[in-house]
Design a protein around this motif. Structure first.
Motif, PDB file in Angstrom:
ATOM      1  N   ARG A 108       0.847  -0.912   0.028  1.00 47.38           N
ATOM      2  CA  ARG A 108       0.152  -0.493   0.115  1.00 47.38           C
ATOM      3  C   ARG A 108       0.498   1.381   0.114  1.00 47.38           C
ATOM      4  O   ARG A 108       2.081   1.368   0.993  1.00 47.38           O
ATOM      5  CB  ARG A 108      -0.947   0.172   1.390  1.00 47.38           C
ATOM      6  CG  ARG A 108      -1.728   1.173   0.900  1.00 47.38           C
ATOM      7  CD  ARG A 108      -2.711   0.814   0.034  1.00 47.38           C
ATOM      8  NE  ARG A 108      -4.204   1.992   0.186  1.00 47.38           N
ATOM      9  CZ  ARG A 108      -4.873   1.855  -0.767  1.00 47.38           C
ATOM     10  NH1 ARG A 108      -4.965   1.272  -2.424  1.00 47.38           N
ATOM     11  NH2 ARG A 108      -5.615   3.412  -1.041  1.00 47.38           N
TER      12      ARG A 108
ATOM     13  N   GLN B 277       0.950   5.068  -0.558  1.00 47.47           N
ATOM     14  CA  GLN B 277      -0.038   6.755  -0.155  1.00 47.47           C
ATOM     15  C   GLN B 277       0.671   7.822  -0.709  1.00 47.47           C
ATOM     16  O   GLN B 277       2.073   8.376   0.073  1.00 47.47           O
ATOM     17  CB  GLN B 277      -0.347   6.963   1.038  1.00 47.47           C
ATOM     18  CG  GLN B 277      -1.321   5.520   1.707  1.00 47.47           C
ATOM     19  CD  GLN B 277      -1.243   5.920   3.200  1.00 47.47           C
ATOM     20  OE1 GLN B 277      -0.700   6.478   4.055  1.00 47.47           O
ATOM     21  NE2 GLN B 277      -2.652   5.303   3.428  1.00 47.47           N
TER      22      GLN B 277
ATOM     23  N   LEU C   2      -0.462  13.285   1.061  1.00 48.65           N
ATOM     24  CA  LEU C   2      -1.784  13.411   2.434  1.00 48.65           C
ATOM     25  C   LEU C   2      -2.133  14.430   2.403  1.00 48.65           C
ATOM     26  O   LEU C   2      -2.433  15.054   3.338  1.00 48.65           O
ATOM     27  CB  LEU C   2      -1.207  12.803   3.432  1.00 48.65           C
ATOM     28  CG  LEU C   2      -0.538  11.345   3.344  1.00 48.65           C
ATOM     29  CD1 LEU C   2      -0.374  10.804   4.556  1.00 48.65           C
ATOM     30  CD2 LEU C   2      -1.798  10.693   3.447  1.00 48.65           C
TER      31      LEU C   2
ATOM     32  N   SER D 237      -6.111   9.507   1.396  1.00 46.54           N
ATOM     33  CA  SER D 237      -5.383   9.566   0.325  1.00 46.54           C
ATOM     34  C   SER D 237      -6.222   8.947  -0.496  1.00 46.54           C
ATOM     35  O   SER D 237      -6.878   8.172   0.469  1.00 46.54           O
ATOM     36  CB  SER D 237      -3.958   8.709  -0.214  1.00 46.54           C
ATOM     37  OG  SER D 237      -4.318   7.833   1.306  1.00 46.54           O
ATOM     38  N   LYS D 238      -6.312   8.260  -1.514  1.00 47.81           N
ATOM     39  CA  LYS D 238      -7.803   7.356  -1.995  1.00 47.81           C
ATOM     40  C   LYS D 238      -6.863   6.807  -3.366  1.00 47.81           C
ATOM     41  O   LYS D 238      -5.724   7.589  -4.366  1.00 47.81           O
ATOM     42  CB  LYS D 238      -8.454   8.768  -2.859  1.00 47.81           C
ATOM     43  CG  LYS D 238      -9.742   7.998  -3.675  1.00 47.81           C
ATOM     44  CD  LYS D 238     -10.624   7.310  -2.994  1.00 47.81           C
ATOM     45  CE  LYS D 238     -12.221   6.969  -3.123  1.00 47.81           C
ATOM     46  NZ  LYS D 238     -11.640   5.238  -3.177  1.00 47.81           N
TER      47      LYS D 238
ATOM     48  N   SER E  21       0.050   5.398  -7.828  1.00 46.56           N
ATOM     49  CA  SER E  21      -0.065   6.411  -5.918  1.00 46.56           C
ATOM     50  C   SER E  21      -0.023   7.744  -6.949  1.00 46.56           C
ATOM     51  O   SER E  21      -0.638   8.384  -6.232  1.00 46.56           O
ATOM     52  CB  SER E  21       0.327   5.777  -5.496  1.00 46.56           C
ATOM     53  OG  SER E  21       1.729   6.305  -4.938  1.00 46.56           O
TER      54      SER E  21
ATOM     55  N   SER F 280      -2.616  11.575  -7.134  1.00 49.79           N
ATOM     56  CA  SER F 280      -2.316  12.102  -6.715  1.00 49.79           C
ATOM     57  C   SER F 280      -3.070  13.135  -8.054  1.00 49.79           C
ATOM     58  O   SER F 280      -3.553  14.409  -7.736  1.00 49.79           O
ATOM     59  CB  SER F 280      -1.188  12.361  -6.405  1.00 49.79           C
ATOM     60  OG  SER F 280      -1.090  12.393  -5.000  1.00 49.79           O
TER      61      SER F 280
ATOM     62  N   ALA G 272      -3.219   7.320  -3.660  1.00 48.31           N
ATOM     63  CA  ALA G 272      -2.598   6.542  -3.427  1.00 48.31           C
ATOM     64  C   ALA G 272      -2.775   4.874  -4.258  1.00 48.31           C
ATOM     65  O   ALA G 272      -3.292   4.722  -5.057  1.00 48.31           O
ATOM     66  CB  ALA G 272      -3.078   5.937  -1.352  1.00 48.31           C
TER      67      ALA G 272
ATOM     68  N   ILE H 196      -4.215   2.527   7.538  1.00 48.84           N
ATOM     69  CA  ILE H 196      -5.847   2.786   6.145  1.00 48.84           C
ATOM     70  C   ILE H 196      -7.096   3.666   7.523  1.00 48.84           C
ATOM     71  O   ILE H 196      -6.953   3.036   8.343  1.00 48.84           O
ATOM     72  CB  ILE H 196      -6.713   1.727   5.704  1.00 48.84           C
ATOM     73  CG1 ILE H 196      -7.607   0.761   6.292  1.00 48.84           C
ATOM     74  CG2 ILE H 196      -5.502   1.462   4.463  1.00 48.84           C
ATOM     75  CD1 ILE H 196      -7.677  -0.744   5.640  1.00 48.84           C
TER      76      ILE H 196
ATOM     77  N   ASP I 134      -6.666   7.112   4.052  1.00 45.73           N
ATOM     78  CA  ASP I 134      -6.706   6.198   2.826  1.00 45.73           C
ATOM     79  C   ASP I 134      -7.948   5.343   2.452  1.00 45.73           C
ATOM     80  O   ASP I 134      -8.450   4.691   3.577  1.00 45.73           O
ATOM     81  CB  ASP I 134      -5.498   5.176   3.315  1.00 45.73           C
ATOM     82  CG  ASP I 134      -4.841   4.817   1.709  1.00 45.73           C
ATOM     83  OD1 ASP I 134      -5.763   4.893   0.385  1.00 45.73           O
ATOM     84  OD2 ASP I 134      -4.562   3.859   1.851  1.00 45.73           O
TER      85      ASP I 134
END
Ligand code: NAD
Length: 434
Positions: free
Chosen positions: A77, A79, A82, A87-88, A106, A110, A123, A154, A159
């Protein structure tokens, strides 16, 4: 090859070199960032922060196979930022997943959230596995154990995951349940792209493909192309590719060729997408569809058409095949389908490129709608979702085109500039802690 430097006084970050730089996908993302940074004259101190993901976690994910044996998979994972909010980004199950690929994806998330003006950073996650070889029970155990392993980083305000290649609504339902069991209350806002019955958003499954087609329609309008006279070739017939095919056909575009990981097919008269969907849903291979002929996979992308839609993997349009593309529009539904070398070749042609960070942004946009609805416990209708998606996609598309025209930039650099600039300004204004 090392990271591209933004200026002579801006050495590449040693952390990023040692951890991620062996990945061509990550180097590609950094190369794009460096190019945009020099166009925007960004502060090198900000650029060096943007080059390296904020937080990366590598986890062992052991599961019991149906045979009784234990198998340990590797999960990731990452990120990237932030700065703009939680984060997505998606969760990918694919044999090719590695830390560098996830880091690159990731970073692109952004910029995508920046272009769409969403309150998220980027992310991405993944597990190196072939989901086609795992039973449903094994996939459930894999997903639940992975969720447990990344639990500490998360959260609905930290996240938020969504489906990506090899994962789907069911995967998100398992993550939702595992997270909720851990925190002790139902927390649907921990994931997006989950089943509607569990707080998922109507229209989320189709959102990425729909957004792609909104962009294609804008390009048609600008170029004076009538959908009924247009043809399409689509690589990938999964969540995104199948919806793109369906939506294009509904608008009168003839889909003449489609491919997936097992083979490619062609029909000059157009492939009936509803029939193909039923055929594939019944457990058949797309390559065996009786109403089309097989073509070699390496011919798919160079098949003459009005619009070419890569909707599967990254780095499929390369220096080798870029000069052979026979399309008027390249609509990048997949993430990172075009290498920088191929991009340089395309920039010498009149192919109208709709870059990935804009083209496939419909998915994260409706994920944002889903997150908002879950936080507010107030659900929208499908008509509201689709209308708002259309509005935001067209706004972003037009901003990108305006910048491209004003600054005489290729669409990709215009789109990336918008996304990078938003994140860079936020970083600048927030300052550096402590
Ligand atoms: P999916 O797993 O539903 O479908 C992937 C498709 O690609 C399948 O048809 C598979 O057979 C095909 N494929 C795999 N390897 C291939 C190969 N070597 N050659 C040709 N086809 C191959 O995945 P998806 O969700 O449709 O995602 C597709 C792409 O779109 C990915 O790049 C993903 O990152 C991107 N994307 C997805 C979303 C989303 O909402 N699902 C959002 C934004 C971007």
């Amino acid at each position: 090859m090392s990271l591209v430097q933004t200026s002579a006084s801006d050495p590449p970050c040693s952390a990023s070199l040692s951890l991620f730089d062996s990945s061509p996908v990550y180097r590609m993302a950094c190369q794009q960032l460096a190019t945009v940074a020099s166009i925007l004259h960004l502060d090198p101190n900000i650029v060096s922060r943007l080059m390296v993901p904020k937080r990366s976690l590598v986890v062992a994910v052991p599961i019991r196979r149906d045979t009784g044996e234990t198998h340990t998979f590797i999960g990731f994972r990452v990120q990237h930022s932030l700065t703009s909010g939680a984060s997505k980004g998606g969760l990918r199950y694919s044999p090719a997943v590695d830390l560098g690929e996830v880091a690159a994806l990731s970073m692109w998330m952004s910029w995508k959230c920046g272009i769409m003006n969403l309150p998220f950073g980027g992310a991405k996650g993944g597990i190196a596995c072939d989901p086609a070889t795992l039973s449903r029970g094994e996939l459930e155990r894999l997903t639940r154990r992975y969720t447990e392993e990344v639990l500490s980083i998360i959260g609905p305000r930290v996240d938020v995951m969504a489906p990506d290649m090899g994962t789907d609504e069911q995967t998100m339902a398992w993550i939702y349940d595992t997270y909720s069991m851990k925190v002790g209350y139902a927390c649907p806002e921990i994931v997006t792209g989950k089943p509607v019955e569990l707080g998922g958003c109507v229209g989320r499954r189709e959102a990425t493909g729909r957004g792609v087609v909104f962009c294609i329609q804008e390009a048609f309008d600008e170029l004076g192309i009538r959908p009924h006279e247009a043809t399409a070739v689509v690589q990938g017939f999964g969540n995104v590719g199948s919806v793109v095919c369906q939506e294009l056909q509904q608008r009168g575009v003839k889909v003449v060729a489609v491919g997936d990981r097992y083979g490619s097919i062609y029909n000059e008269q157009g492939i009936d997408i509803a029939t193909l969907q039923k055929f594939v849903a019944a457990g058949n291979f797309l390559k065996d569809f009786p109403e089309a002929q097989r073509i070699p996979d390496d011919q798919l992308l160079t098949t003459p058409c009005t619009v070419l839609v890569p909707a599967a993997l990254e780095r499929v349009i390369t220096a080798t095949n870029a000069g052979k593309l026979r399309c008027r529009i390249l609509a990048e539904a997949a993430n990172g389908p075009t290498t920088p070398e191929a991009d340089a070749i395309l920039n010498q042609t009149d192919i109208y490129v709709i870059p990935d960070v804009l083209c496939n942004a419909g998915g994260v946009t409706v994920s944002y709608f889903e997150w908002v609805q879950d936080l507010q416990q107030f659900m929208w209708s499908e008509a509201q979702v689709n209308e708002k998606l259309r509005e935001l996609m067209l706004k972003a598309f037009r901003q990108v085109r305006a910048l491209a025209k004003n600054k005489n930039l290729p669409n990709r650099l215009a789109a990336l500039s918008l996304g990078v600039q938003k994140v860079a300004i936020e970083k600048q204004k927030r300052g550096l802690f402590p």
